[in-house]
Design a protein around this motif. Structure first.
Motif, PDB file in Angstrom:
ATOM      1  N   LYS A 177       0.840  -1.202   0.000  1.00  0.00           N
ATOM      2  CA  LYS A 177       0.000   0.000   0.000  1.00  0.00           C
ATOM      3  C   LYS A 177       0.878   1.257   0.000  1.00  0.00           C
ATOM      4  CE  LYS A 177      -3.888   2.008   2.624  1.00  0.00           C
ATOM      5  NZ  LYS A 177      -3.381   3.338   2.954  1.00  0.00           N
ATOM      6  N   PRO A 178       0.625   2.185  -0.904  1.00  0.00           N
ATOM      7  CA  PRO A 178       1.378   3.445  -0.875  1.00  0.00           C
ATOM      8  C   PRO A 178       1.095   4.198   0.417  1.00  0.00           C
ATOM      9  CG  PRO A 178       0.212   3.182  -2.967  1.00  0.00           C
ATOM     10  CD  PRO A 178      -0.304   2.123  -2.049  1.00  0.00           C
ATOM     11  N   ALA A 179       2.052   5.016   0.822  1.00  0.00           N
ATOM     12  CA  ALA A 179       1.849   5.843   2.011  1.00  0.00           C
ATOM     13  C   ALA A 179       0.655   6.773   1.793  1.00  0.00           C
ATOM     14  CB  ALA A 179       3.105   6.658   2.299  1.00  0.00           C
ATOM     15  N   ALA A 180      -0.090   7.028   2.877  1.00  0.00           N
ATOM     16  CA  ALA A 180      -1.273   7.894   2.778  1.00  0.00           C
ATOM     17  C   ALA A 180      -1.288   8.866   3.954  1.00  0.00           C
ATOM     18  CB  ALA A 180      -2.546   7.054   2.752  1.00  0.00           C
ATOM     19  N   PRO A 181      -0.421   9.870   3.921  1.00  0.00           N
ATOM     20  CA  PRO A 181      -0.397  10.842   5.009  1.00  0.00           C
ATOM     21  C   PRO A 181      -1.730  11.586   5.101  1.00  0.00           C
ATOM     22  CG  PRO A 181       1.523  11.078   3.573  1.00  0.00           C
ATOM     23  CD  PRO A 181       0.563  10.182   2.871  1.00  0.00           C
ATOM     24  N   CYS A 182      -1.938  12.268   6.213  1.00  0.00           N
ATOM     25  CA  CYS A 182      -3.204  12.965   6.426  1.00  0.00           C
ATOM     26  C   CYS A 182      -3.411  14.053   5.379  1.00  0.00           C
ATOM     27  CB  CYS A 182      -3.262  13.554   7.831  1.00  0.00           C
ATOM     28  SG  CYS A 182      -2.309  15.066   8.039  1.00  0.00           S
ATOM     29  N   LEU A 183      -4.655  14.424   5.181  1.00  0.00           N
ATOM     30  CA  LEU A 183      -4.990  15.414   4.165  1.00  0.00           C
ATOM     31  C   LEU A 183      -4.356  16.772   4.441  1.00  0.00           C
ATOM     32  CD1 LEU A 183      -8.746  14.489   3.742  1.00  0.00           C
ATOM     33  CD2 LEU A 183      -6.914  14.038   2.099  1.00  0.00           C
ATOM     34  N   SER A 184      -4.201  17.117   5.713  1.00  0.00           N
ATOM     35  CA  SER A 184      -3.614  18.420   6.044  1.00  0.00           C
ATOM     36  C   SER A 184      -2.174  18.526   5.567  1.00  0.00           C
ATOM     37  CB  SER A 184      -3.683  18.665   7.554  1.00  0.00           C
ATOM     38  OG  SER A 184      -5.020  18.732   7.996  1.00  0.00           O
ATOM     39  N   SER A 185      -1.512  17.380   5.407  1.00  0.00           N
ATOM     40  CA  SER A 185      -0.118  17.404   4.948  1.00  0.00           C
ATOM     41  C   SER A 185       0.007  17.871   3.509  1.00  0.00           C
ATOM     42  CB  SER A 185       0.506  16.011   5.087  1.00  0.00           C
ATOM     43  OG  SER A 185      -0.043  15.111   4.136  1.00  0.00           O
ATOM     44  N   ARG A 186      -1.106  17.964   2.787  1.00  0.00           N
ATOM     45  CA  ARG A 186      -1.073  18.432   1.401  1.00  0.00           C
ATOM     46  C   ARG A 186      -1.064  19.964   1.319  1.00  0.00           C
ATOM     47  NH1 ARG A 186      -1.814  13.425   2.096  1.00  0.00           N
ATOM     48  NH2 ARG A 186      -2.891  12.138   0.564  1.00  0.00           N
ATOM     49  N   LEU A 187      -1.320  20.642   2.443  1.00  0.00           N
ATOM     50  CA  LEU A 187      -1.383  22.102   2.440  1.00  0.00           C
ATOM     51  C   LEU A 187      -0.002  22.684   2.695  1.00  0.00           C
ATOM     52  CD1 LEU A 187      -4.381  21.312   2.651  1.00  0.00           C
ATOM     53  CD2 LEU A 187      -4.692  23.226   4.216  1.00  0.00           C
ATOM     54  N   ALA A 188       0.428  23.573   1.825  1.00  0.00           N
ATOM     55  CA  ALA A 188       1.757  24.159   1.946  1.00  0.00           C
ATOM     56  C   ALA A 188       1.905  24.898   3.271  1.00  0.00           C
ATOM     57  CB  ALA A 188       2.006  25.130   0.794  1.00  0.00           C
ATOM     58  N   PRO A 189       3.070  24.795   3.924  1.00  0.00           N
ATOM     59  CA  PRO A 189       3.287  25.547   5.163  1.00  0.00           C
ATOM     60  C   PRO A 189       2.961  27.023   4.978  1.00  0.00           C
ATOM     61  CG  PRO A 189       5.078  24.001   4.804  1.00  0.00           C
ATOM     62  CD  PRO A 189       4.236  23.965   3.567  1.00  0.00           C
ATOM     63  N   GLY A 190       2.228  27.575   5.934  1.00  0.00           N
ATOM     64  CA  GLY A 190       1.804  28.961   5.851  1.00  0.00           C
ATOM     65  C   GLY A 190       0.383  29.130   5.363  1.00  0.00           C
ATOM     66  N   LEU A 191      -0.163  28.086   4.729  1.00  0.00           N
ATOM     67  CA  LEU A 191      -1.551  28.110   4.277  1.00  0.00           C
ATOM     68  C   LEU A 191      -2.404  27.479   5.369  1.00  0.00           C
ATOM     69  CD1 LEU A 191      -3.443  28.753   1.846  1.00  0.00           C
ATOM     70  CD2 LEU A 191      -3.120  26.366   1.136  1.00  0.00           C
ATOM     71  N   ALA A 192      -3.332  28.236   5.908  1.00  0.00           N
ATOM     72  CA  ALA A 192      -4.122  27.765   7.051  1.00  0.00           C
ATOM     73  C   ALA A 192      -4.910  26.510   6.697  1.00  0.00           C
ATOM     74  CB  ALA A 192      -5.067  28.866   7.522  1.00  0.00           C
ATOM     75  N   VAL A 193      -4.966  25.595   7.655  1.00  0.00           N
ATOM     76  CA  VAL A 193      -5.743  24.365   7.496  1.00  0.00           C
ATOM     77  C   VAL A 193      -7.214  24.669   7.761  1.00  0.00           C
ATOM     78  CG1 VAL A 193      -6.126  22.029   8.350  1.00  0.00           C
ATOM     79  CG2 VAL A 193      -3.786  22.941   8.210  1.00  0.00           C
TER      80      VAL A 193
END
Length: 288
Positions: A177-193
């Motif tokens: 299975k490929p790694a599946a980090p949390c969705l928030s990890s897709r947001l660039a640092p500095g961009l509010a979750v």
């Protein structure tokens, strides 16, 4: 039960893993349903029986498909499974997404699991971190240290390759299975979750999966820009019509204003390049 024979060194690590877990009187495994935590949960179930519990976090950062997978795998393993609502989205330090988001997320998770331990009758929390995780920028490991979380795979000497070999031997469905980090990890640092942004990412990646892309990321940047990462072998297909047009229309429908295809291809953790150097140094020192 098993597929083929393990190499002697991996078999020895398996035995050490079972022994490490067997020395615990009980363990709560932080269980995402990914390959690493699945191997730890399987080993814990073998070593401790009913004194092993898998605990899965549920929040807007967890894809619904991943939560469903975690439930299915826990049932397959025969381990008791607890789904725990976490509230990292109530924490402004998490939402700020300044490069330490993972620290605040894991702090919330481990704090919540700690409150469950007396009820479950368990003394220890365990994670699925392996030796390869030590070389990356992982603020979550700092949170784990603060909450005395054990890392049985690291203690037994497992690399990611070893984990996959043992998962295949144990016939676990997550072995590749490929790694599946949390969705928030897709947001660039500095961009509010926000829940809206994580929802957009989840739906965008689900659409890419529907095109047959097993491994992909939709990175969310300032200005509602989606930067798509796919394996290099898939870039030409994604850039060709009609797929190119379909992807652009779908992501625009989700609210992205700009859609870019990263010519470097898929690479895990690429947004860590945007984390300020002082944070990387600070957390490296914490982990040293």
């Amino acid at each position: 039960m098993g597929v083929g024979q393990l190499l002697p060194d991996v078999a020895a690590k398996r035995d050490r893993l079972l022994a490490i877990l067997g020395e615990m009187s009980g363990v709560a495994v932080a269980f995402s349903g990914g390959i690493d935590s699945t191997v730890v949960a399987k080993a814990a179930a073998l070593a401790l029986g009913p004194m092993a519990v898998a605990v899965t976090a549920d929040s807007p950062s967890v894809p619904r498909s991943e939560l469903a997978t975690a439930r299915q795998i826990a049932e397959l393993l025969g381990i008791r499974h607890v789904v725990l609502a976490t509230e990292e989205f109530e924490n402004p330090d998490y939402l700020r997404n300044d490069g330490t988001r993972c620290y605040h997320c894991k702090t919330e998770l481990y704090s919540r699991i700690e409150t469950l331990l007396p009820e479950l009758g368990l003394p220890v929390i365990a994670s699925g971190a392996n030796l390869d995780d030590q070389g990356d920028y992982r603020p979550g490991l700092t949170a784990a240290a603060e909450h005395h979380v054990r890392h049985p795979l690291q203690e037994a000497g497992f690399t990611k390759g070893d984990v996959r070999a043992l998962a295949l031997h144990w016939e676990l469905p997550t072995w590749d299975k490929p790694a599946a980090p949390c969705l928030s990890s897709r947001l660039a640092p500095g961009l509010a979750v926000t829940p809206e942004r994580t929802r957009r990412v989840e739906e965008a990646e689900a659409f890419l999966h529907s095109l047959g892309l097993r491994e992909c990321r939709v990175r969310y940047h300032e200005g509602d820009l989606a930067r798509i990462e796919v394996p290099a072998s898939e870039i030409a297909r994604l850039a060709s019509d009609p797929i190119r047009g379909d992807v652009a229309r779908q992501l625009r429908r989700l609210g992205f204003k700009f859609i870019a295809l990263d010519l470097d291809g898929f690479r895990s953790g690429s947004l860590n390049e945007l984390v300020p150097l002082e944070l990387k140094v600070a957390y490296s020192r914490t982990l040293a």
